[in-house]
Structure formats: C-alpha cells, structure tokens
Scaffold this motif. Structure first.
Motif, short mmCIF file in Angstrom:
data_model
loop_
_atom_site.label_atom_id
_atom_site.label_comp_id
_atom_site.label_asym_id
_atom_site.label_seq_id
_atom_site.Cartn_x
_atom_site.Cartn_y
_atom_site.Cartn_z
N GLY A 192 -9.10 16.62 -0.57
CA GLY A 192 -10.34 17.49 -2.05
C GLY A 192 -9.48 17.91 -3.34
N ASP A 193 -7.91 16.75 -3.48
CA ASP A 193 -6.66 17.35 -4.80
C ASP A 193 -7.30 16.15 -5.93
OD1 ASP A 193 -5.23 17.42 -6.51
OD2 ASP A 193 -4.06 18.09 -4.79
N ARG A 194 -8.59 15.73 -6.27
CA ARG A 194 -8.87 15.35 -6.95
C ARG A 194 -8.16 14.59 -8.37
NH1 ARG A 194 -13.49 11.78 -6.33
NH2 ARG A 194 -14.01 10.43 -7.98
N SER A 195 -7.36 15.94 -8.66
CA SER A 195 -6.74 15.52 -9.88
C SER A 195 -5.35 14.53 -9.63
CB SER A 195 -6.41 16.22 -10.81
OG SER A 195 -5.81 16.94 -11.44
N LEU A 196 -4.93 15.30 -8.90
CA LEU A 196 -3.69 14.50 -8.27
C LEU A 196 -4.13 13.13 -7.24
CD1 LEU A 196 -0.33 15.09 -8.30
CD2 LEU A 196 -0.89 15.68 -5.93
N ALA A 197 -4.88 13.28 -7.21
CA ALA A 197 -5.20 11.39 -6.97
C ALA A 197 -5.58 10.96 -7.57
CB ALA A 197 -6.26 11.93 -5.69
N THR A 198 -6.35 10.90 -8.64
CA THR A 198 -6.50 10.55 -9.76
C THR A 198 -5.23 10.72 -10.63
OG1 THR A 198 -8.67 11.47 -9.70
CG2 THR A 198 -7.64 10.13 -11.63
N THR A 199 -4.61 11.19 -11.22
CA THR A 199 -3.13 10.85 -11.79
C THR A 199 -2.42 9.39 -10.81
OG1 THR A 199 -2.88 13.45 -12.25
CG2 THR A 199 -0.84 11.86 -12.41
N ALA A 200 -2.46 10.14 -9.69
CA ALA A 200 -1.47 8.74 -8.69
C ALA A 200 -1.63 7.47 -9.09
CB ALA A 200 -1.62 8.90 -7.55
N ILE A 201 -3.12 7.29 -9.01
CA ILE A 201 -4.14 6.13 -9.46
C ILE A 201 -3.72 5.69 -10.65
CG2 ILE A 201 -6.39 5.36 -9.61
CD1 ILE A 201 -7.19 6.51 -6.83
N ASP A 202 -3.69 6.10 -11.66
CA ASP A 202 -3.20 6.31 -13.11
C ASP A 202 -1.99 5.84 -12.44
OD1 ASP A 202 -3.55 5.97 -15.78
OD2 ASP A 202 -2.04 7.68 -16.10
N PHE A 203 -0.95 6.34 -12.51
CA PHE A 203 0.31 5.29 -12.50
C PHE A 203 0.63 4.62 -11.50
CE2 PHE A 203 4.38 5.54 -9.67
CZ PHE A 203 5.03 5.64 -10.72
N ALA A 204 -0.39 4.21 -10.22
CA ALA A 204 -0.13 2.57 -10.18
C ALA A 204 -0.36 1.84 -10.66
CB ALA A 204 -1.26 2.95 -8.88
N SER A 205 -1.59 2.04 -11.36
CA SER A 205 -2.35 1.08 -12.13
C SER A 205 -0.83 0.70 -13.11
CB SER A 205 -3.27 0.70 -12.81
OG SER A 205 -3.40 2.55 -13.33
N LYS A 206 -0.51 1.93 -13.65
CA LYS A 206 0.49 1.33 -14.74
C LYS A 206 2.07 1.18 -14.59
CE LYS A 206 -1.30 4.73 -18.31
NZ LYS A 206 -1.84 6.42 -18.80
N ALA A 207 2.16 1.71 -13.06
CA ALA A 207 4.07 1.21 -12.54
C ALA A 207 3.82 0.25 -11.76
CB ALA A 207 4.61 2.74 -11.77
N ASN A 208 2.57 -1.32 -12.32
CA ASN A 208 2.61 -2.27 -11.42
C ASN A 208 3.90 -3.07 -12.00
OD1 ASN A 208 1.25 -4.48 -10.74
ND2 ASN A 208 0.33 -4.38 -12.08
N ILE A 209 5.05 -2.68 -12.38
CA ILE A 209 6.17 -3.71 -12.38
C ILE A 209 7.42 -3.26 -11.67
CG2 ILE A 209 5.46 -3.28 -14.67
CD1 ILE A 209 7.48 -0.57 -15.08
N GLU A 210 8.22 -3.85 -11.46
CA GLU A 210 9.54 -4.27 -11.20
C GLU A 210 10.33 -2.00 -11.52
OE1 GLU A 210 10.52 -5.39 -8.73
OE2 GLU A 210 9.46 -6.98 -9.63
N PRO A 211 10.51 -1.91 -10.90
CA PRO A 211 11.00 -2.50 -9.19
C PRO A 211 9.99 -1.96 -8.39
CG PRO A 211 12.16 -0.13 -9.37
CD PRO A 211 11.43 -0.76 -10.42
#
Length: 74
Positions: free
Chosen positions: A37-56
């Motif tokens: 139910g922690d939709r806000s944090l999950a959405t932030t983590a997905i946003d991070f993933a899409s932006k951190a698609n870089i090394e390392p």
C-alpha cells in the motif's frame, strides 16, 4: 537527477543482489512496497529506476520495463 545520489544508492544496495541482478532485486522490493500500500514510495522507486538506467546500476532490459508497468498497475 543527481549522479552523486545514483552512486551513493548503488554503494548502499549493490551487495543486496547477485551480480547483474540488482534491477531485478530492486523491482522485487518495489513490488512489495506497492502491494503493502505504499504507492508513493513505490512510484518514487520506479521513477528512480527509469532515471538511473546508467552506470554503475547498469541498463534496464525490456523485461524490467514490463515489470515496472505491471507494478504500477497494481
């Protein structure tokens, strides 16, 4: 996004998963967050993933993107 933050988060989480499986591990944690139910944090983590698609962190695969869409739809 601050690249220093990307590096710092990698230092924190890199040892949580076998080599080459960090994104899979990350998305496992995101799915748990979303299901709890922690939709806000999950959405932030997905946003991070899409932006951190870089090394390392490494590159996301098509499967990772599909999984992110699945998690967002939960």
């Amino acid at each position: 996004m601050d690249y220093g933050a990307v590096l710092q988060l990698h230092r924190i989480y890199a040892n949580q998963a076998p080599p080459g499986e960090l994104w899979t591990w990350w998305l496992d944690q995101v799915e748990v967050l979303m299901r709890s139910g922690d939709r806000s944090l999950a959405t932030t983590a997905i946003d991070f993933a899409s932006k951190a698609n870089i090394e390392p962190w490494g590159s996301l695969t098509g499967g990772h993107y599909s999984r992110m869409r699945f998690i967002e739809a939960l």
